[in-house]
Enzyme design. Structure first.
Site, PDB file in Angstrom:
ATOM      1  N   TYR A  58       0.862  -1.188   0.000  1.00 27.27           N
ATOM      2  CA  TYR A  58       0.000   0.000   0.000  1.00 27.27           C
ATOM      3  C   TYR A  58       0.898   1.237   0.000  1.00 27.27           C
ATOM      4  O   TYR A  58       1.305   1.756   1.040  1.00 27.27           O
ATOM      5  CB  TYR A  58      -0.953   0.011   1.209  1.00 27.27           C
ATOM      6  N   PRO A 197     -14.988  -5.406   2.734  1.00 28.76           N
ATOM      7  CA  PRO A 197     -16.278  -5.814   3.297  1.00 28.76           C
ATOM      8  C   PRO A 197     -17.460  -5.040   2.738  1.00 28.76           C
ATOM      9  O   PRO A 197     -18.592  -5.528   2.783  1.00 28.76           O
ATOM     10  CB  PRO A 197     -16.119  -5.548   4.797  1.00 28.76           C
ATOM     11  N   LEU A 202     -19.297  -0.229  -3.119  1.00 33.06           N
ATOM     12  CA  LEU A 202     -20.544  -0.654  -3.781  1.00 33.06           C
ATOM     13  C   LEU A 202     -21.664  -0.888  -2.761  1.00 33.06           C
ATOM     14  O   LEU A 202     -22.833  -0.596  -3.035  1.00 33.06           O
ATOM     15  CB  LEU A 202     -20.324  -1.943  -4.592  1.00 33.06           C
ATOM     16  N   THR A 204     -22.288   0.662  -0.140  1.00 33.96           N
ATOM     17  CA  THR A 204     -22.804   1.860   0.540  1.00 33.96           C
ATOM     18  C   THR A 204     -23.989   2.401  -0.243  1.00 33.96           C
ATOM     19  O   THR A 204     -24.682   3.304   0.219  1.00 33.96           O
ATOM     20  CB  THR A 204     -21.739   2.983   0.613  1.00 33.96           C
ATOM     21  N   LYS A 206     -23.549   3.982  -3.099  1.00 32.19           N
ATOM     22  CA  LYS A 206     -23.139   5.230  -3.757  1.00 32.19           C
ATOM     23  C   LYS A 206     -23.140   5.127  -5.286  1.00 32.19           C
ATOM     24  O   LYS A 206     -23.148   6.144  -5.964  1.00 32.19           O
ATOM     25  CB  LYS A 206     -21.777   5.690  -3.236  1.00 32.19           C
TER      26      LYS A 206
HETATM   27  N1  LIG Z   1      -5.220  -8.962   1.664  1.00 39.27           N
HETATM   28  C1  LIG Z   1      -5.560  -8.419   0.520  1.00 39.27           C
HETATM   29  O1  LIG Z   1      -5.199  -8.909  -0.566  1.00 39.27           O
HETATM   30  C2  LIG Z   1      -6.422  -7.194   0.534  1.00 39.27           C
HETATM   31  C3  LIG Z   1      -7.056  -6.744  -0.629  1.00 39.27           C
HETATM   32  C4  LIG Z   1      -7.883  -5.629  -0.541  1.00 39.27           C
HETATM   33  C5  LIG Z   1      -8.048  -4.966   0.669  1.00 39.27           C
HETATM   34  N2  LIG Z   1      -7.390  -5.401   1.782  1.00 39.27           N
HETATM   35  C6  LIG Z   1      -7.535  -4.720   3.100  1.00 39.27           C
HETATM   36  O2  LIG Z   1      -8.911  -4.534   3.388  1.00 39.27           O
HETATM   37  C7  LIG Z   1      -9.172  -3.149   3.610  1.00 39.27           C
HETATM   38  C8  LIG Z   1     -10.587  -2.814   3.200  1.00 39.27           C
HETATM   39  O3  LIG Z   1     -10.831  -3.210   1.854  1.00 39.27           O
HETATM   40  P1  LIG Z   1     -10.981  -2.168   0.659  1.00 39.27           P
HETATM   41  O4  LIG Z   1     -10.291  -0.891   1.028  1.00 39.27           O
HETATM   42  O5  LIG Z   1     -10.583  -2.891  -0.565  1.00 39.27           O
HETATM   43  O6  LIG Z   1     -12.541  -1.935   0.520  1.00 39.27           O
HETATM   44  P2  LIG Z   1     -13.779  -1.604   1.449  1.00 39.27           P
HETATM   45  O7  LIG Z   1     -13.411  -1.513   2.866  1.00 39.27           O
HETATM   46  O8  LIG Z   1     -14.845  -2.544   1.050  1.00 39.27           O
HETATM   47  O9  LIG Z   1     -14.191  -0.159   0.900  1.00 39.27           O
HETATM   48  C9  LIG Z   1     -13.519   0.979   1.337  1.00 39.27           C
HETATM   49  C10 LIG Z   1     -13.881   2.192   0.469  1.00 39.27           C
HETATM   50  O10 LIG Z   1     -15.290   2.442   0.426  1.00 39.27           O
HETATM   51  C11 LIG Z   1     -15.552   3.851   0.486  1.00 39.27           C
HETATM   52  N3  LIG Z   1     -16.275   4.071   1.760  1.00 39.27           N
HETATM   53  C12 LIG Z   1     -15.915   3.637   2.994  1.00 39.27           C
HETATM   54  N4  LIG Z   1     -16.832   3.973   3.919  1.00 39.27           N
HETATM   55  C13 LIG Z   1     -17.804   4.639   3.266  1.00 39.27           C
HETATM   56  C14 LIG Z   1     -19.010   5.230   3.681  1.00 39.27           C
HETATM   57  N5  LIG Z   1     -19.429   5.186   4.931  1.00 39.27           N
HETATM   58  N6  LIG Z   1     -19.768   5.829   2.732  1.00 39.27           N
HETATM   59  C15 LIG Z   1     -19.378   5.871   1.432  1.00 39.27           C
HETATM   60  N7  LIG Z   1     -18.217   5.334   0.991  1.00 39.27           N
HETATM   61  C16 LIG Z   1     -17.443   4.713   1.889  1.00 39.27           C
HETATM   62  C17 LIG Z   1     -14.195   4.554   0.475  1.00 39.27           C
HETATM   63  O11 LIG Z   1     -13.802   4.845  -0.875  1.00 39.27           O
HETATM   64  P3  LIG Z   1     -14.373   6.093  -1.706  1.00 39.27           P
HETATM   65  O12 LIG Z   1     -14.714   7.183  -0.754  1.00 39.27           O
HETATM   66  O13 LIG Z   1     -13.282   6.434  -2.658  1.00 39.27           O
HETATM   67  O14 LIG Z   1     -15.581   5.584  -2.429  1.00 39.27           O
HETATM   68  C18 LIG Z   1     -13.279   3.476   1.021  1.00 39.27           C
HETATM   69  O15 LIG Z   1     -11.955   3.593   0.627  1.00 39.27           O
HETATM   70  C19 LIG Z   1      -8.064  -2.425   2.832  1.00 39.27           C
HETATM   71  O16 LIG Z   1      -7.880  -1.100   3.271  1.00 39.27           O
HETATM   72  C20 LIG Z   1      -6.901  -3.335   3.148  1.00 39.27           C
HETATM   73  O17 LIG Z   1      -6.422  -3.066   4.445  1.00 39.27           O
HETATM   74  C21 LIG Z   1      -6.605  -6.511   1.728  1.00 39.27           C
END
Ligand SMILES: NC(=O)c1ccc[n+]([C@@H]2O[C@H](COP(=O)([O-])OP(=O)(O)OC[C@H]3O[C@@H](n4cnc5c(N)ncnc54)[C@H](OP(=O)(O)O)[C@@H]3O)[C@@H](O)[C@H]2O)c1
Length: 330
Positions: A58, A197, A202, A204, A206
């Site tokens: 990251y 998660p 998607l 949310t 939005k």
């Molecule tokens: N191990 C792996 O291979 C792997 C892969 C992926 C992720 N991860 C880990 O998992 C974490 C979470 O996954 P992710 O970041 O992929 O996706 P996520 O948690 O499903 O989505 C996060 C994104 O959703 C939007 N968001 C968050 N809260 C919101 C709200 N209340 N209202 C509207 N939009 C909101 C934001 O982006 P916007 O505002 O730009 O829309 C935010 O960056 C990562 O940060 C990372 O630590 C690990």
């Protein structure tokens, strides 16, 4: 906020964790203001989150640096999980990469060191040997894996029985791990740390149409391979994905809760889930997401959500790789 003890550790982690990928901006996420990132991290901590997930990948250490910058003063009160990349799984590379992670986080011990993706080219015995040694030396308190499937886990368990967690993609519109990986984790008592998660926003609500999702985020197997940055070469299932999102929204509306809270709460109700790692790009998002800790969905709502998302689960099939047609998760 409920905290749970991960196996083979001497610490507890909050059931909602902060995912520190998007706060570096760039690939997948676009521009990001550092002040927002710092506010997001501090707000998460103030609201009871003690568990922060990051990785070398990251922003080449930028995410780890930000965690130190925002939360260095409370280092002893937080649990930081970082990851090393698959190219670094040979014995000496694991050791070197771990030293680099210690420097990036400006700490003298890592709480949870994870293997980011399996690497079938390097013997797991070697990698697990290095992790066990690092634990004995006190450089790391515990180790876990990420994106490990049934076979990957079986192979790893030949050489260690100290795996504390498996980080996997899991959400209402990506339930594929339920076919094989989740039961395997359950059998082996390895808690799942759920990533993406809310399916990168998607869940949310939005985006109301696939065309609204920026190309660099429309890379998963939900989207058509006509989208510029996909690698899976499949037709995708955009129509079914957005129909499913609508059904989830209707259920959330019926109980008067935001879709994002319902999505996180559904995960927390699933067996074998240890913690749900939610990304947040600013304090406002974090505040909204943390509210899910107080939401307990009743059995009827859980059943409705399962039924609403089952057809999409079946359509996506058994390949547990969120991005590629030929699974890298065995
Ligand atoms: N191990 C792996 O291979 C792997 C892969 C992926 C992720 N991860 C880990 O998992 C974490 C979470 O996954 P992710 O970041 O992929 O996706 P996520 O948690 O499903 O989505 C996060 C994104 O959703 C939007 N968001 C968050 N809260 C919101 C709200 N209340 N209202 C509207 N939009 C909101 C934001 O982006 P916007 O505002 O730009 O829309 C935010 O960056 C990562 O940060 C990372 O630590 C690990």
């Amino acid at each position: 906020m409920i905290c749970i003890k991960l196996p083979h550790t001497d610490f507890e982690v909050s059931e909602i964790a902060f995912g520190a990928w998007a706060i570096v901006g760039g690939f997948n996420w676009g521009p990001q203001d550092e002040k927002d990132s710092i506010d997001a991290l501090r707000t998460a901590y103030e609201m009871g989150i003690n568990f922060f997930d990051t990785a070398e990948l990251y922003g080449k250490g930028a995410s780890e640096n930000l965690i130190y910058k925002a939360l260095g003063e409370v280092r002893d009160k937080i649990i930081v999980a970082t990851k090393i990349k698959p190219d670094d799984f040979a014995f000496e590379d694991v050791k070197r990469a771990t030293e680099e992670r210690l420097k990036a986080l400006k700490t003298d011990q890592l709480d949870l060191l994870q293997l980011h993706w399996p690497n079938p080219k390097i013997p797991v015995e070697e990698t697990m040997g290095a992790l066990e040694e690092l634990k004995k030396e006190g450089k790391i308190r515990a180790f876990g894996v990420s994106n490990f499937g049934k076979e990957d886990l079986s192979e790893a368990f030949k050489y260690t029985d100290e795996i504390s967690s498996n980080q996997l993609p899991y959400n209402l519109i990506w339930r594929v791990i339920e076919y094989e990986v989740l039961p395997e984790c359950k059998n082996r008592h390895v808690p799942i740390l759920c990533y993406s998660p809310i399916m990168q926003g998607l869940l949310t609500g939005k985006f109301s149409d696939p065309a609204e999702v920026p190309d660099d985020r429309a890379r998963t197997r939900h989207f058509s391979s006509k989208r510029g940055q996909t690698r899976h070469g499949e037709a995708g299932c955009e129509k079914e994905t957005f129909e499913t999102l609508k059904k989830i929204k209707t259920i959330a509306d019926q109980i008067g809760k935001p879709m994002v809270e319902v999505s996180i709460a559904w995960l927390m109700a699933q067996p074998t889930v240890g913690s749900v790692i939610v990304g947040g790009r600013n304090a406002e998002q974090v505040k909204k997401n943390v509210k899910a800790a107080d939401l307990k969905l009743d059995d009827d709502v859980l059943k409705q959500l399962n039924q609403a998302t089952q057809p999409l689960k079946e359509q996506l099939g058994k390949n547990p790789d969120l991005w590629e047609g030929e699974s890298r998760i065995r």
